[in-house]
Write an enzyme that holds these catalytic residues in place. Structure first.
Site, PDB file in Angstrom:
ATOM      1  N   TYR A 174      -1.140   8.674   1.557  1.00  0.00           N
ATOM      2  CA  TYR A 174      -1.578   9.592   0.425  1.00  0.00           C
ATOM      3  C   TYR A 174      -0.633  10.699   0.425  1.00  0.00           C
ATOM      4  O   TYR A 174      -0.835  11.801   0.575  1.00  0.00           O
ATOM      5  CB  TYR A 174      -3.171   9.673   0.813  1.00  0.00           C
ATOM      6  CG  TYR A 174      -2.951   8.737   0.541  1.00  0.00           C
ATOM      7  CD1 TYR A 174      -2.840   7.879  -0.699  1.00  0.00           C
ATOM      8  CD2 TYR A 174      -4.236   7.776   1.016  1.00  0.00           C
ATOM      9  CE1 TYR A 174      -3.939   6.687  -0.736  1.00  0.00           C
ATOM     10  CE2 TYR A 174      -4.481   6.412   1.192  1.00  0.00           C
ATOM     11  CZ  TYR A 174      -4.720   5.868  -0.072  1.00  0.00           C
ATOM     12  OH  TYR A 174      -5.107   4.691  -0.669  1.00  0.00           O
ATOM     13  N   HIS A 178       3.134   4.070   8.710  1.00  0.00           N
ATOM     14  CA  HIS A 178       2.676   4.144   7.874  1.00  0.00           C
ATOM     15  C   HIS A 178       1.045   3.673   7.784  1.00  0.00           C
ATOM     16  O   HIS A 178       0.961   3.487   7.175  1.00  0.00           O
ATOM     17  CB  HIS A 178       3.287   3.207   6.617  1.00  0.00           C
ATOM     18  CG  HIS A 178       2.988   3.990   5.170  1.00  0.00           C
ATOM     19  ND1 HIS A 178       2.747   5.278   5.478  1.00  0.00           N
ATOM     20  CD2 HIS A 178       2.785   3.741   4.565  1.00  0.00           C
ATOM     21  CE1 HIS A 178       2.746   5.768   3.660  1.00  0.00           C
ATOM     22  NE2 HIS A 178       2.376   5.144   3.202  1.00  0.00           N
ATOM     23  N   HIS A 185      -2.805   1.776   6.194  1.00  0.00           N
ATOM     24  CA  HIS A 185      -2.930   2.489   4.617  1.00  0.00           C
ATOM     25  C   HIS A 185      -4.327   3.051   5.243  1.00  0.00           C
ATOM     26  O   HIS A 185      -4.821   3.461   4.132  1.00  0.00           O
ATOM     27  CB  HIS A 185      -2.739   1.700   3.357  1.00  0.00           C
ATOM     28  CG  HIS A 185      -2.203   2.496   2.834  1.00  0.00           C
ATOM     29  ND1 HIS A 185      -2.790   3.039   1.407  1.00  0.00           N
ATOM     30  CD2 HIS A 185      -0.709   3.000   2.822  1.00  0.00           C
ATOM     31  CE1 HIS A 185      -1.214   3.967   1.182  1.00  0.00           C
ATOM     32  NE2 HIS A 185      -0.585   3.608   1.350  1.00  0.00           N
ATOM     33  N   HIS A 225       7.350   2.902  -4.597  1.00  0.00           N
ATOM     34  CA  HIS A 225       6.541   2.300  -3.348  1.00  0.00           C
ATOM     35  C   HIS A 225       7.212   0.463  -3.930  1.00  0.00           C
ATOM     36  O   HIS A 225       7.212   0.182  -4.680  1.00  0.00           O
ATOM     37  CB  HIS A 225       5.567   1.690  -3.602  1.00  0.00           C
ATOM     38  CG  HIS A 225       5.013   3.287  -3.547  1.00  0.00           C
ATOM     39  ND1 HIS A 225       4.976   4.566  -3.786  1.00  0.00           N
ATOM     40  CD2 HIS A 225       3.964   3.840  -2.408  1.00  0.00           C
ATOM     41  CE1 HIS A 225       4.428   5.780  -3.926  1.00  0.00           C
ATOM     42  NE2 HIS A 225       3.716   5.133  -2.607  1.00  0.00           N
ATOM     43  N   ASP A 275       7.341   2.542   0.232  1.00  0.00           N
ATOM     44  CA  ASP A 275       6.606   2.960   1.236  1.00  0.00           C
ATOM     45  C   ASP A 275       5.879   2.022   0.695  1.00  0.00           C
ATOM     46  O   ASP A 275       5.683   0.730  -0.169  1.00  0.00           O
ATOM     47  CB  ASP A 275       5.161   4.069   0.878  1.00  0.00           C
ATOM     48  CG  ASP A 275       6.039   5.467   1.445  1.00  0.00           C
ATOM     49  OD1 ASP A 275       6.711   5.509   1.897  1.00  0.00           O
ATOM     50  OD2 ASP A 275       5.123   6.081   1.391  1.00  0.00           O
ATOM     51  N   ASP A 276       5.099   1.263   1.512  1.00  0.00           N
ATOM     52  CA  ASP A 276       3.574   0.537   1.618  1.00  0.00           C
ATOM     53  C   ASP A 276       4.148  -1.370   2.158  1.00  0.00           C
ATOM     54  O   ASP A 276       3.480  -2.471   1.926  1.00  0.00           O
ATOM     55  CB  ASP A 276       3.059   0.220   0.360  1.00  0.00           C
ATOM     56  CG  ASP A 276       2.421   1.788   0.505  1.00  0.00           C
ATOM     57  OD1 ASP A 276       2.446   2.663   1.287  1.00  0.00           O
ATOM     58  OD2 ASP A 276       1.798   1.739  -1.041  1.00  0.00           O
TER      59      ASP A 276
HETATM   60 ZN   LIG Z   1       1.268   4.469   1.622  1.00  0.00          ZN
END
Ligand SMILES: [Zn+2]
Length: 209
Positions: free
Chosen positions: A121, A86, A90, A179, A35-36
């Site tokens: 989250y 995503h 965020h 991540h 993620d991210d």
């Molecule tokens: Zn995230």
């Protein structure tokens, strides 16, 4: 005490049965997710690691990071990995009004094609989930949660703990969260190679969603 679960409790799955908590377990498949990203140095490193182990994964990208690193985003898909939305910035679903949240998802959807969505989250409200189809422009969006959290983002734990979190809780069908972010990097760079090596020893097949 940590403010998160390493293994997703069955009760949470029971409350949100429409969300995806694990994937098909046939052939010893496990599903790594990152993620991210994309991040200009960390994402290429992750891709190189995955390639070494013939592993496929799924990258839940932040729209603004895709805009900043379009070449990297292309590399992810070219190398056979899946991508998911995503949000653009965020956003935390519990703290963002529904329309604003969906507008943010829509911005990211313009950069990230497909039906996979992971709420930042893990927080999304029912009204937001109902609006995803329209915001993403797909008939059946899939909200992908997870089964195992590496907690790589937690700088209060050592990388060995992060590795143990994953190795102790993964079984065929598990969806595992890492991540490709600066916050996670100190743990990720130590944990991921060990996880990949151990999964291969166990005979797991690392697949994209
Ligand atoms: Zn995230």
């Amino acid at each position: 005490m940590h403010r998160y679960f390493i293994k997703t409790p069955w009760l949470l799955r029971r409350i949100f049965p429409k969300y995806v908590w694990e994937a098909p377990a046939a052939d010893g498949a496990v599903y790594l997710t990152f993620d991210d990203g994309p991040h200009e140095t960390i994402t290429p490193w992750v891709l190189d690691q995955l390639a070494q182990f013939d592993a496929k994964a799924t990258f839940f990208c932040i729209g603004k990071n895709v805009a900043a690193h379009p070449g990297l985003f292309n590399r992810i898909t070219t190398e056979g990995h899946a991508v998911g939305n995503h949000t653009e910035n965020h956003r935390n679903g519990w703290k963002t009004p529904v329309e604003e949240y969906l507008a943010n998802v829509r911005l990211a959807a313009a950069r990230i094609p497909g039906s996979l969505f992971r709420p930042p989250y893990g927080r999304i409200r029912a009204a937001q989930a109902r609006g995803l189809a329209s915001a993403m422009g797909v008939p059946n969006p899939q909200v992908i949660m997870w089964d195992v959290l590496s907690a790589d983002f937690d700088r209060s734990i050592r990388s060995a703990q992060c590795t143990a979190n994953v190795l102790n809780h993964t079984r065929p069908g598990s969806i595992i969260v890492f991540h490709d972010s600066e916050k996670a990097w100190p743990n990720l760079k130590e944990a991921l190679p060990v996880v990949l090596r151990t999964f291969r020893e166990r005979g797991y097949v690392m697949k994209a969603l």
